[in-house]
Design an enzyme around this catalytic site. Structure first.
Site, PDB file in Angstrom:
ATOM      1  CG  PHE A  29      -1.537   1.662   9.577  1.00  0.00           C
ATOM      2  CD1 PHE A  29      -2.503   2.641   9.784  1.00  0.00           C
ATOM      3  CD2 PHE A  29      -1.358   1.186   8.284  1.00  0.00           C
ATOM      4  CE1 PHE A  29      -3.279   3.141   8.733  1.00  0.00           C
ATOM      5  CE2 PHE A  29      -2.111   1.676   7.223  1.00  0.00           C
ATOM      6  CZ  PHE A  29      -3.074   2.657   7.448  1.00  0.00           C
ATOM      7  CB  THR A  82       4.634  -4.194   2.986  1.00  0.00           C
ATOM      8  OG1 THR A  82       4.257  -3.638   1.717  1.00  0.00           O
ATOM      9  CG2 THR A  82       5.776  -5.170   2.798  1.00  0.00           C
ATOM     10  CG  ASP A  89       4.041   0.192   1.702  1.00  0.00           C
ATOM     11  OD1 ASP A  89       3.536  -0.926   1.814  1.00  0.00           O
ATOM     12  OD2 ASP A  89       3.789   1.131   2.481  1.00  0.00           O
ATOM     13  CG  ASN A  99       0.494   3.493   4.263  1.00  0.00           C
ATOM     14  OD1 ASN A  99       0.281   3.508   5.480  1.00  0.00           O
ATOM     15  ND2 ASN A  99       1.501   2.827   3.726  1.00  0.00           N
ATOM     16  CG  HIS A 121       7.369   0.465   9.932  1.00  0.00           C
ATOM     17  ND1 HIS A 121       7.510   0.177  11.262  1.00  0.00           N
ATOM     18  CD2 HIS A 121       6.984   1.767   9.860  1.00  0.00           C
ATOM     19  CE1 HIS A 121       7.217   1.268  11.970  1.00  0.00           C
ATOM     20  NE2 HIS A 121       6.906   2.232  11.136  1.00  0.00           N
ATOM     21  CG  ASP A 122       5.989  -1.599   4.740  1.00  0.00           C
ATOM     22  OD1 ASP A 122       5.591  -2.203   5.760  1.00  0.00           O
ATOM     23  OD2 ASP A 122       5.301  -0.764   4.137  1.00  0.00           O
ATOM     24  CG  ASP A 152      -0.243   0.025   2.551  1.00  0.00           C
ATOM     25  OD1 ASP A 152       0.943  -0.395   2.621  1.00  0.00           O
ATOM     26  OD2 ASP A 152      -0.847   0.493   3.538  1.00  0.00           O
TER      27      ASP A 152
END
Ligand code: BDR
Ligand code: CA
Length: 268
Positions: A168, A126, A15, A40, A242-243, A10
């Site tokens: 999230f 992700t 990402d 997102n 994160h991703d 997303d």
């Protein structure tokens, strides 16, 4: 044989960095497709963003499929306050030449997996798990074809980033998460406990800024904006990647140590 990947995302700033990491390595694995899911930002915007990123990375050969525009049972919650209205603060968005495929992402996932050998394909979600869970619900036989799900989502001891405990991607579609975690697939999870340790430090960022190509400059601009949000909110030295933990694991699994955990999710 080369590993076969489907990246479900997303984009979203992190990402986008994950895709920048994934797309150059034509020699290491095959990316069969990129599927997008609302998260997102809206489905329309994540689709445009994924196609832009493919184009910027010169990967006109990778098909992009649009998936679910909202979660299972709840209204969509987006994260413009983190990623900006267009989802990619730091990059000037444009309408890419690459068009989305006609097929729905869920059907692409099902058809591709059903045509594969047992345990042949790795899924890399992700974003919210809506596309993956919808595919499992529609055709449970795909489970046997999945070698591993490598995903970003959740938090264990670390607090959440939406509510005091919820991360999230899981918060946006908890039912999808329940379906995926109940599926008996091998799932490798990068939750906030991990990703909050993987920061784009300002020192590394400055080094990226000196690389003179379009992708490096875009990564620099994205991460500079993304890092500002976390520096203000948490006092971090840069943005939590994160991703990108998912592709870092695919590219260099030894970077991480793992524990086996039983994840039970209960419906209300
Ligand atoms: C996750 O939420 C999204 O905003 C990011 O893209 C990442 O997938 C982190 O909680
Ligand atoms: Ca994401």
């Amino acid at each position: 044989m080369k590993r076969k990947l489907i990246i479900d995302c997303d984009p979203g700033q992190d990402d986008c960095i994950n895709l920048f990491m994934a797309l150059p390595h034509t020699d290491l694995y095959d990316i069969l497709g990129i599927t997008v899911v609302a998260g997102n930002v809206s489905l329309e915007k994540v689709s445009r963003n994924a196609r832009m990123i493919c184009e910027m990375s010169n990967r006109f050969d990778i098909p992009v499929y649009e998936g679910c525009d909202s979660p299972f049972d709840v209204p969509l919650v987006t994260a413009e306050e983190v990623h900006s209205d267009e989802g990619l603060e730091g990059i000037e968005v444009f309408e890419p030449e690459i068009k989305a495929q006609d097929k729905h992402a869920v059907d692409f996932i099902i058809d591709t997996l059903m045509a594969a050998e047992s345990g042949e394909i790795t899924l890399i979600p992700t974003g919210p798990l809506t596309n993956i869970a919808s595919a499992i619900e529609k055709e449970p036989l795909i489970i046997d074809k999945i070698s591993e799900i490598v995903m970003m989502g959740g938090a264990l001891r670390e607090g959440g980033n939406v509510t005091p405990s919820a991360e999230f991607n899981i918060f946006v579609d908890p039912k999808a998460a329940q379906i995926v975690f109940s599926s008996k697939c091998k799932i490798t999870v990068f939750g906030l406990d991990v990703t909050h340790q993987v920061l784009s430090s300002f020192e590394v960022l400055e080094r990226i800024g000196t690389i003179e190509n379009k992708v490096a400059q875009s990564a620099y601009n994205l991460l500079t904006c993304y890092g500002r949000y976390d520096a203000e909110k948490y006092g971090n030295d840069g943005a939590p990647l994160h991703d990108p933990c998912t592709m870092a694991y695919i590219l260099k699994p030894d970077l991480f140590e793992f524990n086996t955990r039983n994840i039970s999710l209960f419906s209300s």
